[in-house]
Design an enzyme around this catalytic site. Sequence first.
Site, short mmCIF file in Angstrom:
data_model
loop_
_atom_site.label_atom_id
_atom_site.label_comp_id
_atom_site.label_asym_id
_atom_site.label_seq_id
_atom_site.Cartn_x
_atom_site.Cartn_y
_atom_site.Cartn_z
N LYS A 1 7.72 5.34 -7.87
CA LYS A 1 8.88 5.33 -6.99
C LYS A 1 9.91 6.39 -7.35
O LYS A 1 10.70 6.82 -6.50
CB LYS A 1 9.53 3.94 -6.99
N LYS B 1 1.98 -3.49 4.40
CA LYS B 1 1.64 -2.09 4.68
C LYS B 1 0.24 -1.75 4.22
O LYS B 1 -0.57 -1.18 4.97
CB LYS B 1 2.64 -1.15 4.00
N THR B 2 -0.06 -2.06 2.97
CA THR B 2 -1.37 -1.71 2.40
C THR B 2 -2.48 -2.47 3.10
O THR B 2 -3.51 -1.90 3.49
CB THR B 2 -1.38 -2.00 0.89
N ASP C 1 1.50 4.08 1.48
CA ASP C 1 2.88 3.75 1.11
C ASP C 1 3.91 4.84 1.37
O ASP C 1 5.05 4.54 1.71
CB ASP C 1 2.94 3.35 -0.36
N ARG D 1 10.35 -3.60 -10.34
CA ARG D 1 11.33 -2.53 -10.49
C ARG D 1 12.67 -3.08 -10.97
O ARG D 1 12.99 -4.24 -10.79
CB ARG D 1 11.54 -1.80 -9.15
N ARG E 1 -0.51 -6.32 -9.24
CA ARG E 1 -0.80 -5.05 -8.56
C ARG E 1 -2.14 -4.46 -9.01
O ARG E 1 -2.60 -4.68 -10.13
CB ARG E 1 0.29 -4.03 -8.88
N SER F 1 7.94 -3.74 0.23
CA SER F 1 6.86 -4.33 -0.55
C SER F 1 6.60 -5.76 -0.12
O SER F 1 7.53 -6.56 0.05
CB SER F 1 7.22 -4.30 -2.04
N HIS G 1 8.88 5.72 4.03
CA HIS G 1 8.28 4.63 3.26
C HIS G 1 7.38 3.85 4.21
O HIS G 1 7.79 2.85 4.81
CB HIS G 1 9.38 3.73 2.69
#
Length: 527
Positions: A198, A239-240, A254, A57, A319, A235, A217
């Site tokens: 996002k 989390k994933t 997410d 990003r 990713r 990130s 988030h």
Amino acid sequence: MKTASFSSPLLDETLNKNNPHVNLSVSELTEHSLFKNEGTLSSTGALRVETGKYTGRSPADKFIVNEDSVKDKINWKTNQPISEKSFENLYTKVLNYLGEKKDLYVFKGFAGADQSSRLPIQVINEYAWHNLFAHQLFIRPNETELKEHEAEFTVISAPGFQADPEVDGTNSETFIIISFEKRTVLIGGTEYAGEIKKSIFTVMNYILPERNILSMHCSANVGKEGDVALFFGLSGTGKTTLSADAHRSLIGDDEHGWSMNGVFNIEGGCYAKCINLSKDKEPQIWDAIRFGTVLENVMMKEETREPDYDNTSLTENTRAAYPIDAIPNIAIPSVAGHPNTIIFLTADAFGVLPPISKLTKEQAMFHFLSGYTSKLAGTERGVTSPEATFSTCFGAPFLPLPAHRYAEMLGEKIMEHDVQVFLVNTGWSGGGYGVGERMKLSYTRAMIQAALNGELDRIETETDPIFGLHIPSHCPGVPAQVLQPKQTWENQESYDIKAKELATQFVKNFEKFTNVSKEIKQAGPNI
């Protein structure tokens, strides 16, 4: 959720003058991408692409249009304004640019699995693979929904168009601009698909709280007994990975909303990091990478075209984008009841936070507002090694409203539903980055399982003298010394120095929160 639609004659003209491909299938979008040399197929069948100059990003290039209807609501301390004139000029330039393209790709779908609060969106892309990304990441309509679809927010992505900062009022050739009045997101100068995802999350972070729904988030899953867990974190904190549990159903990985009815997923897919991915450690993500998946910046072995997940020659921010139903154990639909447990994930580069600790309600609010973690290499442009950072509510770059709005809503829900909250460090142990080692995933999974099963509720805790955190004396499946970070350091004096250094940063960062209670302020580290 219903808002008035925005009509743009120039957009209609742009779409009508060329050949818009609307809601193509996965196979068709893959064929278009291959035909246009946008990517190649890996041995798994996934479409492998590169995002060029930007592999993460670009927060410095993200703007919100300073419009009368929103200017008094936006938190301009963390969001950049841009003038309506600049937006309108760029809007015209981008559509004129896209009007010269032979093909445009349009995805019509939704953000929000709860039908009472979902947002109909459309994503218009220059690249076929970007449209495949949108198809996999957002909620896909059925035939009836597609026929009746009327977009209430539009994303226009033109990677090949570059802004002129001196003329267009941007900071570089890249721009991500949100206009809430025009209900439009304008993206240019970057091929990184995460900006599409996002930007809609930022939109939902404005719309949902206005309707008394907390936007978060976080990832979420649900157990067989209906017990719901939320995993907050930036990130790279896990989390994933940690929400993909073979013994629990995945709600989403997410982005979520929490309404008076419970939790719902905002998306229809997953955007998993692939760095050092292995079948043994993350079998669900490994198996999800197949035909229809988009692999971003993942290198392949030349002869076999096998993905090389350990190769970071392009970026560490590799990713995989795939639909949520690529995970075998998911909640259908992506909704559930109120959470029983909340996990705050952090990747501590100092290596001083305990791997798991139980938080009081006041500590939960302190750490939610602090949002401490380490930025991991490649997640943002210019970050080449982990850096300590504080991101309010674990998602400051995506929060258009003042942070206290989200924090107050979360605090009320924690109290109302008597939610248990834990802080989990997935970062370093035995020393900081470059000295210690990353916490073993097997240990982290064991600790989280114990927390979700209520096993830690019956175990004595020790209070950390610096951070005040309540550390379990033991945990099934985890060596006792691992639970106490100081015991994992060879030089314990060095640990004390680093711990006090991080504690000082916590306290200094929290000074900006002037409108919180004395109890919450005192729930932080003791220096």
